[in-house]
Design a protein around this motif. Structure first.
Motif, mmCIF file in Angstrom:
data_model
loop_
_atom_site.group_PDB
_atom_site.id
_atom_site.type_symbol
_atom_site.label_atom_id
_atom_site.label_comp_id
_atom_site.label_asym_id
_atom_site.label_seq_id
_atom_site.Cartn_x
_atom_site.Cartn_y
_atom_site.Cartn_z
ATOM 1 N N ILE A 1 -10.622 20.399 16.734
ATOM 2 C CA ILE A 1 -9.974 21.698 16.886
ATOM 3 C C ILE A 1 -9.348 21.750 18.271
ATOM 4 N N GLY A 2 -8.029 21.743 18.345
ATOM 5 C CA GLY A 2 -7.359 21.884 19.633
ATOM 6 C C GLY A 2 -6.470 20.715 19.984
ATOM 7 N N GLY A 3 -5.193 21.022 20.189
ATOM 8 C CA GLY A 3 -4.224 19.972 20.505
ATOM 9 C C GLY A 3 -3.757 20.028 21.945
ATOM 10 N N VAL B 1 -4.513 18.200 25.906
ATOM 11 C CA VAL B 1 -4.628 16.783 26.282
ATOM 12 C C VAL B 1 -5.983 16.214 25.861
ATOM 13 N N VAL B 2 -7.027 17.050 25.862
ATOM 14 C CA VAL B 2 -8.361 16.529 25.560
ATOM 15 C C VAL B 2 -8.500 16.230 24.067
ATOM 16 N N GLY B 3 -8.112 17.201 23.219
ATOM 17 C CA GLY B 3 -8.205 16.976 21.771
ATOM 18 C C GLY B 3 -7.393 15.750 21.368
ATOM 19 N N LEU C 1 -6.316 19.845 14.346
ATOM 20 C CA LEU C 1 -5.715 21.122 13.964
ATOM 21 C C LEU C 1 -5.384 21.915 15.222
ATOM 22 N N GLU C 2 -4.145 22.358 15.310
ATOM 23 C CA GLU C 2 -3.687 23.100 16.489
ATOM 24 C C GLU C 2 -3.078 24.425 16.011
ATOM 25 N N ARG C 3 -3.558 25.514 16.597
ATOM 26 C CA ARG C 3 -3.130 26.837 16.093
ATOM 27 C C ARG C 3 -1.664 27.124 16.405
ATOM 28 N N ASP C 4 -1.114 26.444 17.441
ATOM 29 C CA ASP C 4 0.275 26.706 17.839
ATOM 30 C C ASP C 4 0.992 25.359 17.872
ATOM 31 N N GLY D 1 -2.407 25.373 25.268
ATOM 32 C CA GLY D 1 -3.444 26.039 26.056
ATOM 33 C C GLY D 1 -3.125 25.906 27.529
ATOM 34 N N SER D 2 -4.040 25.272 28.288
ATOM 35 C CA SER D 2 -3.782 25.074 29.726
ATOM 36 C C SER D 2 -2.837 23.914 29.967
ATOM 37 N N THR D 3 -2.746 23.041 28.975
ATOM 38 C CA THR D 3 -2.148 21.741 29.243
ATOM 39 C C THR D 3 -0.695 21.823 29.700
ATOM 40 N N TRP D 4 0.094 22.703 29.083
ATOM 41 C CA TRP D 4 1.535 22.626 29.336
ATOM 42 C C TRP D 4 1.929 22.974 30.770
ATOM 43 N N ALA E 1 0.066 22.482 33.564
ATOM 44 C CA ALA E 1 -0.700 21.786 34.610
ATOM 45 C C ALA E 1 0.240 21.142 35.623
ATOM 46 N N ALA E 2 -0.302 20.937 36.819
ATOM 47 C CA ALA E 2 0.493 20.279 37.858
ATOM 48 C C ALA E 2 0.549 18.767 37.627
ATOM 49 N N GLY E 3 -0.301 18.261 36.738
ATOM 50 C CA GLY E 3 -0.192 16.857 36.320
ATOM 51 C C GLY E 3 -0.724 15.834 37.311
ATOM 52 N N GLY E 4 -1.430 16.273 38.328
ATOM 53 C CA GLY E 4 -1.971 15.318 39.300
ATOM 54 C C GLY E 4 -3.168 14.577 38.717
ATOM 55 N N PHE E 5 -3.383 13.308 39.145
ATOM 56 C CA PHE E 5 -4.592 12.595 38.735
ATOM 57 C C PHE E 5 -5.138 11.771 39.885
ATOM 58 N N LYS F 1 -4.494 27.436 12.470
ATOM 59 C CA LYS F 1 -5.585 28.010 13.274
ATOM 60 C C LYS F 1 -6.903 27.932 12.522
ATOM 61 N N VAL F 2 -7.901 27.397 13.171
ATOM 62 C CA VAL F 2 -9.244 27.396 12.582
ATOM 63 C C VAL F 2 -9.824 28.790 12.765
ATOM 64 N N GLU F 3 -10.191 29.416 11.653
ATOM 65 C CA GLU F 3 -10.667 30.796 11.729
ATOM 66 C C GLU F 3 -12.172 30.910 11.642
ATOM 67 N N GLY G 1 -14.461 22.400 28.664
ATOM 68 C CA GLY G 1 -14.677 22.583 30.104
ATOM 69 C C GLY G 1 -14.062 21.466 30.933
ATOM 70 N N VAL G 2 -12.994 20.867 30.436
ATOM 71 C CA VAL G 2 -12.378 19.747 31.170
ATOM 72 C C VAL G 2 -11.369 20.327 32.155
ATOM 73 N N MET G 3 -11.783 20.425 33.404
ATOM 74 C CA MET G 3 -10.927 21.105 34.386
ATOM 75 C C MET G 3 -9.839 20.192 34.953
ATOM 76 N N ALA G 4 -9.973 18.911 34.754
ATOM 77 C CA ALA G 4 -8.955 17.983 35.265
ATOM 78 C C ALA G 4 -8.569 17.047 34.129
ATOM 79 N N GLY G 5 -7.875 17.606 33.169
ATOM 80 C CA GLY G 5 -7.574 16.877 31.930
ATOM 81 C C GLY G 5 -6.853 15.565 32.153
ATOM 82 N N PHE G 6 -6.087 15.478 33.236
ATOM 83 C CA PHE G 6 -5.284 14.268 33.438
ATOM 84 C C PHE G 6 -6.024 13.218 34.259
ATOM 85 N N SER G 7 -7.146 13.615 34.868
ATOM 86 C CA SER G 7 -8.022 12.624 35.496
ATOM 87 C C SER G 7 -9.157 12.264 34.561
HETATM 88 C C1 LIG Z 1 -1.796 25.916 36.969
HETATM 89 C C2 LIG Z 1 -2.587 24.733 36.527
HETATM 90 C C3 LIG Z 1 -2.495 23.539 37.194
HETATM 91 C C4 LIG Z 1 -3.250 22.440 36.783
HETATM 92 N N1 LIG Z 1 -3.107 21.240 37.410
HETATM 93 C C5 LIG Z 1 -3.774 20.150 36.969
HETATM 94 C C6 LIG Z 1 -3.571 18.885 37.569
HETATM 95 O O1 LIG Z 1 -2.797 18.723 38.493
HETATM 96 N N2 LIG Z 1 -4.285 17.835 37.081
HETATM 97 C C7 LIG Z 1 -5.176 17.960 36.047
HETATM 98 O O2 LIG Z 1 -5.798 16.977 35.655
HETATM 99 N N3 LIG Z 1 -5.382 19.158 35.474
HETATM 100 C C8 LIG Z 1 -4.701 20.253 35.898
HETATM 101 N N4 LIG Z 1 -4.909 21.459 35.297
HETATM 102 C C9 LIG Z 1 -5.961 21.567 34.288
HETATM 103 C C10 LIG Z 1 -5.522 21.050 32.941
HETATM 104 O O3 LIG Z 1 -4.460 21.820 32.513
HETATM 105 C C11 LIG Z 1 -6.681 21.122 31.962
HETATM 106 O O4 LIG Z 1 -7.727 20.299 32.434
HETATM 107 C C12 LIG Z 1 -6.316 20.628 30.576
HETATM 108 O O5 LIG Z 1 -5.130 21.188 30.143
HETATM 109 C C13 LIG Z 1 -7.402 20.963 29.572
HETATM 110 O O6 LIG Z 1 -6.975 20.548 28.308
HETATM 111 P P1 LIG Z 1 -7.725 20.932 26.970
HETATM 112 O O7 LIG Z 1 -7.154 20.112 25.912
HETATM 113 O O8 LIG Z 1 -9.182 20.892 27.196
HETATM 114 O O9 LIG Z 1 -7.437 22.485 26.742
HETATM 115 P P2 LIG Z 1 -6.138 23.284 26.346
HETATM 116 O O10 LIG Z 1 -4.929 22.732 26.994
HETATM 117 O O11 LIG Z 1 -6.433 24.712 26.602
HETATM 118 O O12 LIG Z 1 -5.978 23.019 24.806
HETATM 119 C C14 LIG Z 1 -6.748 23.647 23.823
HETATM 120 C C15 LIG Z 1 -5.907 23.730 22.565
HETATM 121 O O13 LIG Z 1 -6.731 24.168 21.503
HETATM 122 C C16 LIG Z 1 -5.989 25.006 20.658
HETATM 123 N N5 LIG Z 1 -6.949 25.830 19.920
HETATM 124 C C17 LIG Z 1 -7.935 26.611 20.436
HETATM 125 N N6 LIG Z 1 -8.621 27.213 19.445
HETATM 126 C C18 LIG Z 1 -8.072 26.803 18.282
HETATM 127 C C19 LIG Z 1 -8.356 27.094 16.933
HETATM 128 N N7 LIG Z 1 -9.320 27.948 16.586
HETATM 129 N N8 LIG Z 1 -7.622 26.492 15.999
HETATM 130 C C20 LIG Z 1 -6.645 25.608 16.326
HETATM 131 N N9 LIG Z 1 -6.315 25.328 17.612
HETATM 132 C C21 LIG Z 1 -7.026 25.912 18.584
HETATM 133 C C22 LIG Z 1 -5.136 25.794 21.633
HETATM 134 O O14 LIG Z 1 -4.013 26.362 21.033
HETATM 135 C C23 LIG Z 1 -4.780 24.729 22.676
HETATM 136 O O15 LIG Z 1 -3.564 24.096 22.409
HETATM 137 C C24 LIG Z 1 -4.143 22.570 35.687
HETATM 138 C C25 LIG Z 1 -4.225 23.770 35.019
HETATM 139 C C26 LIG Z 1 -3.468 24.847 35.424
HETATM 140 C C27 LIG Z 1 -3.585 26.127 34.675
#
Ligand SMILES: Cc1cc2nc3c(=O)[nH]c(=O)nc-3n(C[C@H](O)[C@H](O)[C@H](O)COP(=O)(O)OP(=O)(O)OC[C@H]3O[C@@H](n4cnc5c(N)ncnc54)[C@H](O)[C@@H]3O)c2cc1C
Length: 809
Positions: A10-12, A14-16, A34-37, A42-45, A47-51, A173-175, A350-356
């Motif tokens: 569930i979730g598209g 960078v981590v999913g 499965l990605e709802r949008d 989510g946060s991914t689009w 991000a500053a993209g640093g690693f 969307k997973v409901e 809880g992946v705060m640094a998705g690109f690292s």
């Molecule tokens: C301003 C900013 C700067 C950043 N800079 C960096 C950086 O420099 N380097 C770095 O490594 N990280 C950076 N990050 C952090 C990085 O963006 C996150 O670590 C990463 O995007 C997390 O990815 P994720 O896949 O876990 O979550 P998300 O990107 O939030 O993806 C979750 C996805 O799940 C989908 N979803 C959720 N629930 C459902 C459901 N019920 N059904 C279907 N789909 C669902 C959502 O639509 C979403 O697309 C930054 C973040 C921000 C906000």
């Protein structure tokens, strides 16, 4: 849309997408995301993209290093550019403490093969020309950093996964989620139902909502995060031309900022003190690809310092300010793995640094799902490190604290205050009144040491020996020469009952189980023969065992036990949590003290070392173990919490004329070190075999069957690849803290697992591992402490009571 799959992610973000790719790489192609949008929504689009590869936990650092090394492979397989800009990174130190921290970081990276080095401020100018030199003392250079295109990278994972057979459904969307009696799942979406074996929560900003679909509250919270993109800066272009390269990545601890080049300008991001949580209770499903309102006032204090440190930036125009949310766990590391109590439900949240970290998370989780084991030591990221005590409001306090400390040093003797005190025993106030300095042991308040007065009860945080030193020494002396008392609430305790209890427990443990009324130390292995537990077990009666282990691992162990318990109801395991807590008395006068409190015969003949008895102590019904972690004569006395205060007061009263003294966790750890006892998650971890860890005595190869036995037999036959060693260090005013490199004959080959000052034996001590091939009694040992190689020597016997007479007296 397909209606069945082996795995639904569930979730598209960078981590999913990374988990999806890694599952296909492991050969599971019937996998579906499965990605709802749209992907990256989510946060991914934004991000500053640093690693980067650096992380305070060396095992997480290794997985970050894997992530960074993966991008070229991804581009090759998918044909999709990740927009990679690899460039060196520098971390700038503006205080002596930060300089020490950088030296420690370089040293810790050595045994991981990281090529970081300390450079001067002048040399740092070669990577970042805007430094106002007078503010800095030096820098760490990491050649392995860079930035990438977040969206391109996510699509590269997705494309590579599709090539491997995976399916991706967007706008789906997973409901809700329903588990069927056979453990498989029904995933209910806006487009229909998918039936699957495994569900992975990679919901990012909606991880909590997805968790709630199966009745769990994951400890994650999103914080707003801002970065600025400047207009073109002429000096950036001038540097690019003259140096022939991009400006490197920079972390400025003083300004709590990170910087990198973007086009002909710069990106400047801030982890400010006044960080703001976002959507504290629920994340709206309506939130899409939108940004939050910037609030420059909030980051103004950090910007002010950054502009002082890098004056060129002050005059640069700001092209745009990005403010977006992303999630954190209380300690800032991901929450990965199978969720206890929910069959085949996996967390990648809880992946705060998705690109690292995203690549490492995908690798570990896919290994775990396919092979039953993550393949690495991922305790630092394991979702099982939190229990239900990590509530939403606790998480809120801790995440805000963690965010504000992102670029702060945590000293080895530093306790962080947010969300505390959370769990306390009835003795909490009594300990505070007596000068206790309390520590937070996974949500549980524990006395660390006792100051002479309440006013002095505060740690002076430092990498060096500090103000607790003489007081811990006095506590150790009291135990070794008379008697001490300490609280042992922060252990995990279990009761195992039922007609199948003995057979099941025996199938888990490498040692034979004790006879009735006796205790036994029992390591536990996984199927690969690596150590996943280290317990003290008592046989209380036929079909009833008591068991003690590490409190922080209770969820981790219960998760394992649930997988191995017989399904016929013949065994029940009950974790007591805080419903059974205790006190330990230790020292040569502890027997006399115990005898004053009970009419049971506790003489050396009647109550021997490693005996267990249920008896009344100070009018309280108690389980008593004749063993303590101090390695001295001593007892652990376990009672229901409502009796603990009564027990403590009786002990203090009866022990007054024997010289009784409180001792804390730091003295306890010091005394176990003087006996060369290992500890769970330092010396005993799932990356070590039992013979590598020196647990030979507790591993039976010729008796019963147990999980991991075949691997243990092989380890013994082949010879352990690593050897746990014990060392006396010629330290100055700073002892090892853990994770320092061990140099053997001038080469880094091993690492320290734990150590510190042995106050009673007056020696600086360390434990660690080296490859067995380097082990020679005459080898030249050195340990790098804060950048300085200190001589060490092998210590074969424990410096305190090498013949173990005290425990048995
Ligand atoms: C301003 C900013 C700067 C950043 N800079 C960096 C950086 O420099 N380097 C770095 O490594 N990280 C950076 N990050 C952090 C990085 O963006 C996150 O670590 C990463 O995007 C997390 O990815 P994720 O896949 O876990 O979550 P998300 O990107 O939030 O993806 C979750 C996805 O799940 C989908 N979803 C959720 N629930 C459902 C459901 N019920 N059904 C279907 N789909 C669902 C959502 O639509 C979403 O697309 C930054 C973040 C921000 C906000």
């Amino acid at each position: 849309m397909k209606t069945t799959a082996r795995v639904v992610i569930i979730g598209g973000g960078v981590v999913g997408c990374s988990v999806l790719y890694h599952l296909t790489k492991k050969g599971w192609s019937d996998v579906m995301l499965l990605e709802r949008d749209q992907l990256t929504s989510g946060s991914t689009w934004h991000a500053a993209g640093g690693f980067h590869t650096l992380n305070g936990d060396p095992n997480v650092a290794m997985l970050q290093s894997y992530t960074v090394s993966l991008y070229e492979e991804l581009e090759r397989i998918s044909g999709q550019s990740c927009g990679l800009h690899k460039s060196p990174g520098i971390m700038l130190a503006d205080t002596p403490e930060r300089m020490e921290f950088l030296k420690m970081t370089v040293a810790r990276g050595r045994y991981l093969g990281m090529e970081t080095e300390i450079i001067s401020v002048k040399e740092a100018l070669n990577y970042f020309p805007f430094i106002e030199e007078k503010y800095f003392l030096g820098a760490l250079l990491d050649p392995n950093e860079g930035h990438l295109d977040p969206s391109g990278t996510t699509y590269a994972y997705a494309k590579a996964a599709r090539i491997g057979g995976a399916t991706i459904e967007v706008q789906t969307k997973v409901e809700s989620l329903e588990q069927k009696p056979d453990g498989t799942w029904r995933v209910i979406t806006n487009k229909g139902v998918v039936e699957c074996e495994h569900v992975v929560n990679a919901g990012g900003l909606w991880a909590r909502e997805v968790g709630r679909m199966v009745g769990i509250e994951l400890p994650v919270l999103a914080m707003e995060h801002m970065y600025l993109v400047t207009d073109d800066i002429p000096e950036v272009e001038a540097f690019n031309k003259s140096a022939g390269k991009e400006i490197g990545h920079v972390i400025d601890f003083g300004a709590e900022s990170y910087l990198r080049q973007e086009g002909k300008g710069m990106v400047l991001g801030v982890y400010e003190q006044a960080g703001k949580p976002w959507s504290t209770k629920t994340t709206p499903w309506s939130f899409g690809q939108e940004l939050l309102q910037p609030d420059l006032d909030r980051i103004a204090p950090s910007l002010e310092i950054a502009f002082k440190h890098f004056p060129t930036l002050e005059n640069a125009g700001i092209k745009r300010v990005i403010n977006g949310p992303f999630t954190f766990a209380p300690d800032g590391n991901p929450l990965v793995g199978p969720v206890q109590g929910r069959t085949n439900f996996w967390s990648a949240c809880g992946v705060m640094a998705g690109f690292s970290q995203g690549g490492g998370v995908g690798l570990a989780l896919s290994n775990w799902m396919v092979d039953g084991d993550p393949g690495f030591d991922i305790w630092g990221m394991d979702v099982a490190r939190y229990g239900d005590w990590a509530t939403r409001t606790y998480t809120n306090a801790k995440v805000r604290e963690n965010y504000s400390r992102r670029f702060r040093i945590r000293f080895p003797n530093e306790e962080l205050p947010a969300g505390r005190p959370l769990q306390t025993t009835s003795l909490y106030d009594k300990f505070i009144e007596q000068g206790a300095v309390m520590g937070d042991s996974w949500g549980m308040e524990t006395p660390l040491w006792f100051a002479p007065s309440v006013a002095e009860a505060k740690d002076v945080v430092s990498f060096h020996r500090s103000n607790d030193f003489p007081h811990i020494k006095a506590e150790c002396k009291a135990v070794r020469e008379a008697v001490g008392v300490t609280e042992v609430a922060n252990f995990a305790k279990y009761e195992i009952t039922g007609p199948g209890a003995e057979a099941w427990l025996q199938s888990q443990m490498t040692n034979t189980l004790p006879k009735t009324g006796r205790l036994q130390l029992c390591p536990m292995l996984n199927h690969n023969g690596k150590i996943i537990g280290d317990f003290t077990i008592a046989k209380a009666a036929e079909e009833r065992f008591m068991m003690w282990g590490s409190s922080q691992a209770q969820v981790y162990h219960m998760r394992w036990f649930e997988q191995t318990l017989p399904t016929d109801g013949s065994v029940t395991i009950t974790p007591f949590g805080m419903k059974l807590i205790g006190l330990s008395i230790a020292g040569p006068k502890s027997r006399e003290l115990l005898q004053r409190l009970t009419d049971d015969d506790v003489s050396g003949e009647a109550f021997k070392f490693m005996d267990y008895r249920e008896m009344e102590v100070a009018t309280v019904r108690a389980h008593v173990n004749r063993v303590t972690y101090t390695g001295d004569l001593g007892y652990e006395i376990w009672v229901a919490p409502e009796y603990q205060r009564r027990l403590y007061e009786s002990i203090m009263e009866a022990g007054a004329d024997l010289g009784i003294k409180n001792f804390g966790m730091r003295a306890l750890l010091c005394m176990r070190l003087e006996k060369n006892f290992g500890t769970w998650f330092r010396e005993f971890r799932p990356i070590y075999g039992p013979f590598e860890a020196g647990l030979d005595r507790f591993v039976k190869l010729d008796k019963h069957d147990y999980i991991g036995k075949a691997a243990a037999i092989k380890e013994k036959a082949d010879g352990p690849k690593k050897t746990r060693i014990f060392m006396v260090v010629d330290a100055l005013d700073c002892d090892v803290m853990g994770d320092e490199p061990i140099w053997v004959d001038g080469k880094v080959v091993g690492w320290v697992t734990s150590g510190g000052y042995g106050h009673y034996v007056e020696q600086s001590l360390a434990q660690g591992y080296i490859p067995t091939e380097y082990f020679k009694p005459e080898m030249k040992l050195e340990i790098e402490i804060l950048g300085e190689r200190r001589p060490a020597r092998l210590q074969m016997d424990p410096p305190f009571d090498p013949e173990a007479k005290r425990m048995r007296m």
